[in-house]
Scaffold this motif. Structure first.
Motif, PDB file in Angstrom:
ATOM      1  N   GLY A  91     -21.812  16.473 -25.783  1.00 39.66           N
ATOM      2  CA  GLY A  91     -22.599  15.360 -25.264  1.00 39.66           C
ATOM      3  C   GLY A  91     -24.026  15.715 -24.910  1.00 39.66           C
ATOM      4  O   GLY A  91     -24.748  14.879 -24.352  1.00 39.66           O
ATOM      5  N   SER A  92     -24.463  16.944 -25.243  1.00 40.30           N
ATOM      6  CA  SER A  92     -25.799  17.391 -24.839  1.00 40.30           C
ATOM      7  C   SER A  92     -26.894  17.025 -25.831  1.00 40.30           C
ATOM      8  O   SER A  92     -28.077  17.235 -25.548  1.00 40.30           O
ATOM      9  CB  SER A  92     -25.785  18.909 -24.654  1.00 40.30           C
ATOM     10  N   GLY A  93     -26.534  16.532 -27.007  1.00 42.24           N
ATOM     11  CA  GLY A  93     -27.518  16.208 -28.027  1.00 42.24           C
ATOM     12  C   GLY A  93     -27.800  17.343 -28.983  1.00 42.24           C
ATOM     13  O   GLY A  93     -28.562  17.175 -29.943  1.00 42.24           O
ATOM     14  N   ILE A  94     -27.193  18.509 -28.769  1.00 42.07           N
ATOM     15  CA  ILE A  94     -27.338  19.634 -29.699  1.00 42.07           C
ATOM     16  C   ILE A  94     -26.550  19.334 -30.969  1.00 42.07           C
ATOM     17  O   ILE A  94     -25.426  18.832 -30.910  1.00 42.07           O
ATOM     18  CB  ILE A  94     -26.822  20.929 -29.053  1.00 42.07           C
ATOM     19  N   ALA A  95     -27.152  19.633 -32.129  1.00 41.93           N
ATOM     20  CA  ALA A  95     -26.422  19.486 -33.393  1.00 41.93           C
ATOM     21  C   ALA A  95     -25.278  20.484 -33.400  1.00 41.93           C
ATOM     22  O   ALA A  95     -25.491  21.695 -33.452  1.00 41.93           O
ATOM     23  CB  ALA A  95     -27.358  19.731 -34.571  1.00 41.93           C
ATOM     24  N   ASP A  96     -24.051  19.997 -33.319  1.00 47.25           N
ATOM     25  CA  ASP A  96     -22.894  20.877 -33.147  1.00 47.25           C
ATOM     26  C   ASP A  96     -21.752  20.420 -34.056  1.00 47.25           C
ATOM     27  O   ASP A  96     -21.000  19.513 -33.728  1.00 47.25           O
ATOM     28  CB  ASP A  96     -22.452  20.864 -31.689  1.00 47.25           C
ATOM     29  N   ASN A  97     -21.650  21.046 -35.223  1.00 45.24           N
ATOM     30  CA  ASN A  97     -20.533  20.781 -36.120  1.00 45.24           C
ATOM     31  C   ASN A  97     -19.647  22.011 -36.266  1.00 45.24           C
ATOM     32  O   ASN A  97     -18.987  22.211 -37.279  1.00 45.24           O
ATOM     33  CB  ASN A  97     -21.037  20.319 -37.496  1.00 45.24           C
ATOM     34  N   SER A  98     -19.641  22.854 -35.230  1.00 50.50           N
ATOM     35  CA  SER A  98     -18.770  24.022 -35.245  1.00 50.50           C
ATOM     36  C   SER A  98     -17.314  23.590 -35.087  1.00 50.50           C
ATOM     37  O   SER A  98     -17.019  22.507 -34.576  1.00 50.50           O
ATOM     38  CB  SER A  98     -19.142  24.968 -34.104  1.00 50.50           C
ATOM     39  N   TYR A  99     -16.416  24.455 -35.516  1.00 56.26           N
ATOM     40  CA  TYR A  99     -14.984  24.204 -35.314  1.00 56.26           C
ATOM     41  C   TYR A  99     -14.265  25.549 -35.265  1.00 56.26           C
ATOM     42  O   TYR A  99     -14.766  26.573 -35.750  1.00 56.26           O
ATOM     43  CB  TYR A  99     -14.396  23.322 -36.415  1.00 56.26           C
ATOM     44  N   SER A 100     -13.094  25.542 -34.649  1.00 55.70           N
ATOM     45  CA  SER A 100     -12.313  26.767 -34.550  1.00 55.70           C
ATOM     46  C   SER A 100     -10.852  26.500 -34.851  1.00 55.70           C
ATOM     47  O   SER A 100     -10.343  25.386 -34.639  1.00 55.70           O
ATOM     48  CB  SER A 100     -12.455  27.396 -33.161  1.00 55.70           C
ATOM     49  N   LEU A 101     -10.186  27.529 -35.348  1.00 56.27           N
ATOM     50  CA  LEU A 101      -8.748  27.534 -35.575  1.00 56.27           C
ATOM     51  C   LEU A 101      -8.158  28.591 -34.654  1.00 56.27           C
ATOM     52  O   LEU A 101      -8.602  29.744 -34.646  1.00 56.27           O
ATOM     53  CB  LEU A 101      -8.429  27.861 -37.032  1.00 56.27           C
ATOM     54  N   ASP A 102      -7.151  28.207 -33.878  1.00 54.51           N
ATOM     55  CA  ASP A 102      -6.574  29.108 -32.886  1.00 54.51           C
ATOM     56  C   ASP A 102      -5.055  29.110 -32.985  1.00 54.51           C
ATOM     57  O   ASP A 102      -4.440  28.070 -33.295  1.00 54.51           O
ATOM     58  CB  ASP A 102      -6.992  28.683 -31.479  1.00 54.51           C
ATOM     59  N   THR A 103      -4.470  30.265 -32.686  1.00 56.15           N
ATOM     60  CA  THR A 103      -3.018  30.362 -32.687  1.00 56.15           C
ATOM     61  C   THR A 103      -2.592  31.385 -31.647  1.00 56.15           C
ATOM     62  O   THR A 103      -3.352  32.294 -31.293  1.00 56.15           O
ATOM     63  CB  THR A 103      -2.475  30.751 -34.075  1.00 56.15           C
ATOM     64  N   ARG A 104      -1.369  31.238 -31.166  1.00 55.06           N
ATOM     65  CA  ARG A 104      -0.814  32.167 -30.180  1.00 55.06           C
ATOM     66  C   ARG A 104       0.701  32.185 -30.312  1.00 55.06           C
ATOM     67  O   ARG A 104       1.328  31.141 -30.482  1.00 55.06           O
ATOM     68  CB  ARG A 104      -1.212  31.736 -28.762  1.00 55.06           C
TER      69      ARG A 104
END
Length: 375
Positions: free
Chosen positions: A157-170
């Motif tokens: 919600g900060s207005g930064i261009a953010d199209n990052s993503y992560s895959l996580d497992t445990r």
């Protein structure tokens, strides 16, 4: 008909498994961080703050559907913490919302930590809640989780261009034998930074959140992705617990060698009075109760803990420094839902980019106090 029960806060239950419960936590911290002679950060020394001020609700709609909505007001501006919808049956939990999937230390609630702050690598490597979708499957003593996430709500919600993503497992395995509750676990994390390639930074405070000083800090550098993998161990038998974790974070840099940073800790703790225990269940440590609390004519539950913490942010041309911490803490739970903590940390910094005058090796002592209440 609606029923009202009370355990810390009133809980309302209705037909079809519907449930509603308000929840809150309040933590007051005070710290004294000894100032290395040449470090000028004004927040070193004695400081105090409201560490957390959570207010929210959770419950169930029925038919396996549940929810949680929680906001932290400690910073003066409301920040979303837990915010999710769930579907649950005896073997499966699906979560959609602002959630986290990391490791034993991070998934143990801040209400139940043994020191004021978690291990340095948890904050250094950016473990946090993120918006995403995850599933957890329970099979006997095994718990297998996997999820896909974007970023935290504050950043989105900060207005930064953010199209990052992560895959996580445990994956965790929690057998019980020889009178001991055992925990073995492993986790994996991969994050594609995409448009966030120039904002990677790893750093950590010296075990006190009331200071803004970081003695170890890589500074900002360019990267395209990060890949982390961790191992976990814990055991609990009656009043005694031991636990330790290690985590490696490998960072992909365009046109340069890829550094791997490392963090770990080992801990032993013992409840020496009051009859409570630090329970180990469902992939995390739970709440220490006070069966002989002040309200029952006793003196509450008392626990002592010893910890060694290690963080190494030096590798392949990136020099963020190393930080070793020897820590001890005393925990008192006078009645259920109330907790007081005191810890002492001896922090040893080496190869740091934050020099003490001309020296890049120095020590600092930290004293921390906390009072907390939750319902």
């Amino acid at each position: 008909s609606t029923k009202v029960t009370c355990c810390g806060a009133r809980q309302f239950t209705g037909p079809g498994g519907a449930r509603f419960k308000p929840r809150a936590r309040l933590q007051f911290d005070a710290n004294s961080v000894a100032r290395p002679a040449g470090v000028t950060d004004p927040t070193l020394g004695l400081s105090a703050d409201v560490r957390r001020a959570f207010l929210g609700v959770d419950g169930k709609f029925g038919a396996g559907l549940g929810y949680r909505f929680e906001i932290d007001f400690a910073s003066g501006s409301p920040i979303f913490t837990d915010l999710w919808l769930t579907y649950e049956n005896p073997d499966l939990l699906i979560t959609l919302g602002h959630d986290r999937m990391t490791n034993l230390e991070d998934l143990t609630s801040d209400l139940n930590t043994t020191l004021l702050e978690r291990s340095a690598f948890v904050t250094a490597f950016g473990f946090e809640r993120r918006l995403g979708l995850s599933a957890a499957v329970t099979k006997g003593d095994f718990l297998i989780s996997a999820g896909i996430y974007t970023d935290d709500l504050q950043t989105l919600g900060s207005g930064i261009a953010d199209n990052s993503y992560s895959l996580d497992t445990r994956v965790t395995y929690e057998p019980k034998f020889a009178g001991v509750n055992w925990h073995f676990g492993a986790s994996g994390h991969h994050r594609e930074l995409n448009d966030l390639t120039n904002v990677v930074r790893y750093r950590a405070r010296p075990g006190a959140r009331t200071t803004d000083a970081r003695f170890v800090d890589t500074g900002t550098f360019s990267a395209t992705a990060e890949t982390g993998y961790g191992v976990e161990f814990a055991a609990q038998r009656g009043p005694l617990h031991v636990t330790g974790e290690g985590f490696w974070q490998r960072v992909a840099r365009p046109g340069l060698a890829d550094p791997t940073f490392f963090g770990a800790y080992g801990e032993i703790g013992y409840v020496f009075a009051g009859g409570g225990i630090r329970p180990l269940t469902e992939g995390a440590f739970g709440t220490i109760t006070s069966p002989h609390g002040l309200d029952k004519g006793g003196l509450g539950t008392w626990q002592i803990n010893l910890r060694y913490d290690w963080l190494d942010l030096n590798d392949r041309g990136v020099r963020g420094g190393t930080q070793r911490t020897l820590g001890t803490s005393l925990v008192w739970v006078p009645i259920n839902h109330v907790k007081f903590m005191a810890d002492f940390l001896h922090v040893m910094v080496r190869d740091t980019p934050i020099p003490d005058g001309g020296s890049r090796a120095y020590d600092s002592n930290v004293i921390g106090l906390r009072a907390q209440y939750d319902f």
